[in-house]
Design an enzyme around this catalytic site. Structure first.
Site, PDB file in Angstrom:
ATOM      1  N   SER A   1       0.838  -1.205   0.000  1.00  0.00           N
ATOM      2  CA  SER A   1       0.000   0.000   0.000  1.00  0.00           C
ATOM      3  C   SER A   1       0.866   1.245   0.000  1.00  0.00           C
ATOM      4  CB  SER A   1      -0.893   0.013   1.242  1.00  0.00           C
ATOM      5  OG  SER A   1      -1.810  -1.057   1.197  1.00  0.00           O
TER       6      SER A   1
ATOM      7  N   LYS B   1       0.327 -10.098   7.334  1.00  0.00           N
ATOM      8  CA  LYS B   1       0.649  -8.742   7.743  1.00  0.00           C
ATOM      9  C   LYS B   1      -0.658  -8.117   8.189  1.00  0.00           C
ATOM     10  CE  LYS B   1       1.931  -4.121   6.242  1.00  0.00           C
ATOM     11  NZ  LYS B   1       1.970  -3.182   5.092  1.00  0.00           N
TER      12      LYS B   1
ATOM     13  N   SER C   1      -2.288  -4.900   9.405  1.00  0.00           N
ATOM     14  CA  SER C   1      -2.103  -3.450   9.540  1.00  0.00           C
ATOM     15  C   SER C   1      -3.294  -2.781  10.200  1.00  0.00           C
ATOM     16  CB  SER C   1      -1.898  -2.819   8.155  1.00  0.00           C
ATOM     17  OG  SER C   1      -0.764  -3.374   7.527  1.00  0.00           O
TER      18      SER C   1
ATOM     19  N   GLY D   1       1.574  -4.461  10.792  1.00  0.00           N
ATOM     20  CA  GLY D   1       1.824  -3.418   9.815  1.00  0.00           C
ATOM     21  C   GLY D   1       1.503  -2.055  10.391  1.00  0.00           C
TER      22      GLY D   1
END
Lengths: 293, 293, 293, 293
Positions: free
Chosen positions: A45, A164, A166, A189
């Site tokens: 991202s 991950k 986030s 994350g």
């Protein structure tokens, strides 16, 4: 595959015309290679993956692989809505040297993204992949959350090796650690969640702040691993304003911080607008106060 | 450009291998051409735009133009995150015969999508476009909402002629009608909101239900335009369960209804899973009760 | 019981010590009695009901009844968390002259407020009440929403005669009209939703703006009932900024507007803070522009 | 005042007629007194405070004080909307023996509850209180969140000594620890957040599970304080299903668990409905598997 340690979600540098600056990417990687970073996440991202054309994405992965030694792990983001698109890109990424893929959740039709839909999607991607798959949970961008029970089910797949997360939702991360298959590797994350996530059993982290301040981020990780919790928490608190700063101002803020720290940041691709000067001044002050500048 | 009336957001037919069935698309359009539909929206959310490859998208627009007479308006969806990608696709769509474009809001970095960012994005797209631009507000998919004040500002641009508001937030639609430049054309994209939106000044609608039941949807519109509000509301209420059914089951539900109504529906592209049989039975019952089957 | 028309949710006046100014309440009612208002809602959300002590509440109802002629309907708000408390207060309100009660949804334990819980609560209150019961849906304050299907089930109870829906969610109001028992009376509690709600079959409205501008609000209602939709919508749009102003600044803003319009507004009870001067200037400008001042 | 350790938010027992069973409350306290609990929270959310009449509340506090030795801290919940009501109740609670008060945030007019409003409210309450004040953050019930920066400002007040943060938002709790005045005591009110909150610097916890399983909860706390993080996390994970069970089924679930564990649970006050048998069977299974039964 061992994902212990700190990974920066590598930003994509653009030149003044808005085209990808592949050489700048390599230069950043060469600098980062000298630190204790465990590896890199390309096309995540923070890499503005969703602003890139297909041909740009593959060239970026190739350029990155050129600059990343085999001793450092290269994870490649796969952010697509359709299963076939994700499957195709995983193959392409593997061909150009990805060590693993970080697969985003399809999310456009949010109400439709039930656990069974996401389970089928990830299973199909994992089955067709020749490199290990990590799940990518980032509900603040997708509006879709991977529930701990879904993650636990997917963790049983031999080619899905980690996540991950986030979300910044630490109870959710805790539940993932508790429910997932032993050996499933959880990375946070979310920089403000780093210390408590490590306490809960996360093995590593993919953190934007590590693009601008890799040494300090790695230091925090190492202190924790060394067992000194009080000092780890203290460093977490000292870095916190810098960690929030990059989220307050987004990728433009992170890139500004990178410019300050001697990396190539530059502007984002539109629609993301350039950062104004007062924001840059504020970021500089925060980084200075955190002892990073 | 006159956008009065009813537009179906055309579904994209797939064959059993998951490839686009261009001929089925044309057949559907040929059938729809015989109804009172004002035109079509190609590559919208209901068209699974975000699941299509670039080359498929342009072939779909070309195929659609082949089957759509010039007397019917062809609006083409432009759903991209980056400004440059949107600008490029608008040009391509114009080249292959689009009469207008329906431009989605960038939304991945939700917190960053401030009014100034969206204003700059839409302005740039509108300036580079040779065909008229409509704004597309669909926060249930994007997580980003175009505020009435932003829409009002954008309505001053001579190449931004209207909006499709699928939010279902009728007070917001009312504010858009009130605040926008006179002549700015507001279409609702929410079937349950059709009647009150028309009362408030919407000139037309882009409605999934119109793919399966174009005549009944056009009839509701015509009754309203004819001034018989009581009958229009009555028909709205009679159709309501069918309108909600297609939202309950998503595009798979709509496609099942299309199959029942003599159009080609078929399956969606993955990750969207095929509809189970009990859902099809329920949809059939609802369509029958609404007098559509 | 006929609930057609406009009802102001009567504000509770306080003196400079923060005590209830019962005489000011009566004076306001005497002024309002001269307008075309259909009746009053006492102790609603706008009446700061949740800031009042039990003994104050009953004195307020008594004072109001003194000033309200029997030709005007007096609806009394019942905003409590426990079923027994609501049951008790309904009885007390009936004793001091309430014509109906507007019963808020219990909401503290939001996740627990399933339809079956709310159904049991409202049924028990309705069964013990000697005066008619209206449901009160105001999710922006309660965080709990009465679903149209729940309202439809409750509408079958002979002592539950209607609902005040302040959600501003017009599709929900539409579904309530469609699904509820014939004769069930739907009032909107959202001024920006007034015109479309009337189009959809609402019989009346409980609107804060009617405390400050009763004549204009009643005029809008009368124009609609008279059948001139275009003029009704036009007036809705003219009044819209004033309607939003009272929501922007809350009860303090409404009370400031009342002071400007010749009623007694005064301050709110703490924790609600007094309005600052710039807000008052803005409200005055908006009311003037809307032709109310 | 030292708030280290585990506090149960004491449930309010009701008899079969729905009246407060004061003797049962005392009996529970006598049992709990034999454990390592640091003290008690009376009239909190778990105590169904918002379902109690004023006179019941004071009698409950008096009864509790009778049964609680002075060596155990008695914190009393103050959950009111108006500032004057909160001020009055704090005084009354102090008179009947409260050691501190846990003051809920006013929340009905959610949009109005800006930081300045909450700051003024808490400051006024703290100034008038003769016993120490704790802030109570429970956005899942109130819909209003106390931001870390607001809490930090309030922590400067000498009579505001701590916070119970039940949000489960651990990054928020981390920020509170980081930003608040040194010595400000942070307690978590979320059992699934217990271990990471302690890692971050929380000094204690107010946990519903501690009503049913005080020994195990205290053990977890003691293991953490003893420095064995691995074992503390292990116990956290073992208890987790039981911790979630009480949140899944609410207070009725907690009371059922209390009945199983030898305390008096009983039913909740309406509108909360009695728990069905299958839920009780599930809770028993979960408690057994967690080694609590």
């Amino acid at each position: 595959v061992n994902l212990k340690g700190i990974f920066p979600p590598v930003t994509t540098p653009f030149d003044s015309a808005g085209d990808v600056a592949y050489e700048k990417l390599k230069e950043n990687l060469v600098s980062w290679n000298k630190t204790g970073l465990a590896g890199y996440t390309i096309l995540g991202s923070t890499g503005e993956s969703i602003y890139l054309m297909e041909e740009e994405k593959l060239r970026i992965v190739e350029a990155a692989r050129d600059a990343i030694p085999n001793t450092k792990h290269m994870m490649v983001g796969v952010i697509y809505e359709s299963t076939r698109h994700a499957v195709d890109f995983v193959k392409a990424a593997a061909r150009v040297g990805a060590d693993s893929v970080l697969v985003g959740a399809p999310n456009y039709y949010k109400e439709r993204m039930k656990d069974e839909v996401l389970f089928a999607h990830y299973t199909r991607v994992a089955e067709s992949a020749t490199i290990p798959v990590l799940l990518y949970n980032v509900p603040q961008f997708t509006g879709v959350s991977l529930s701990p029970s879904l993650v636990a089910r997917l963790s049983l797949h031999e080619n899905i090796i980690g996540i991950k997360d986030s979300s910044g939702h630490i109870i959710g991360l805790s539940e993932i650690v508790r429910l997932a298959q032993p050996g499933f590797q959880v990375l946070t994350g979310s920089a403000p969640a780093l210390f408590p996530s490590l306490c809960l059993g996360a093995v590593g982290a993919v953190l934007a702040i590590a693009c601008a301040a890799p040494e300090a981020t790695v230091e925090l990780y190492n202190i924790f691993v060394g067992g000194d919790l009080a000092r780890a928490r203290e460093l977490q608190f000292r870095l916190a304003p810098a960690m929030f700063m990059t989220t307050t101002y987004g990728i433009a803020g992170l890139k500004a911080a990178m410019d300050m720290m001697g990396y190539y940041g530059g502007d984002c691709r539109l629609p993301l607008l350039p950062l104004n000067e007062s924001a840059k001044v504020e970021i500089k002050a925060v980084f200075r106060k955190a002892g990073l500048l």
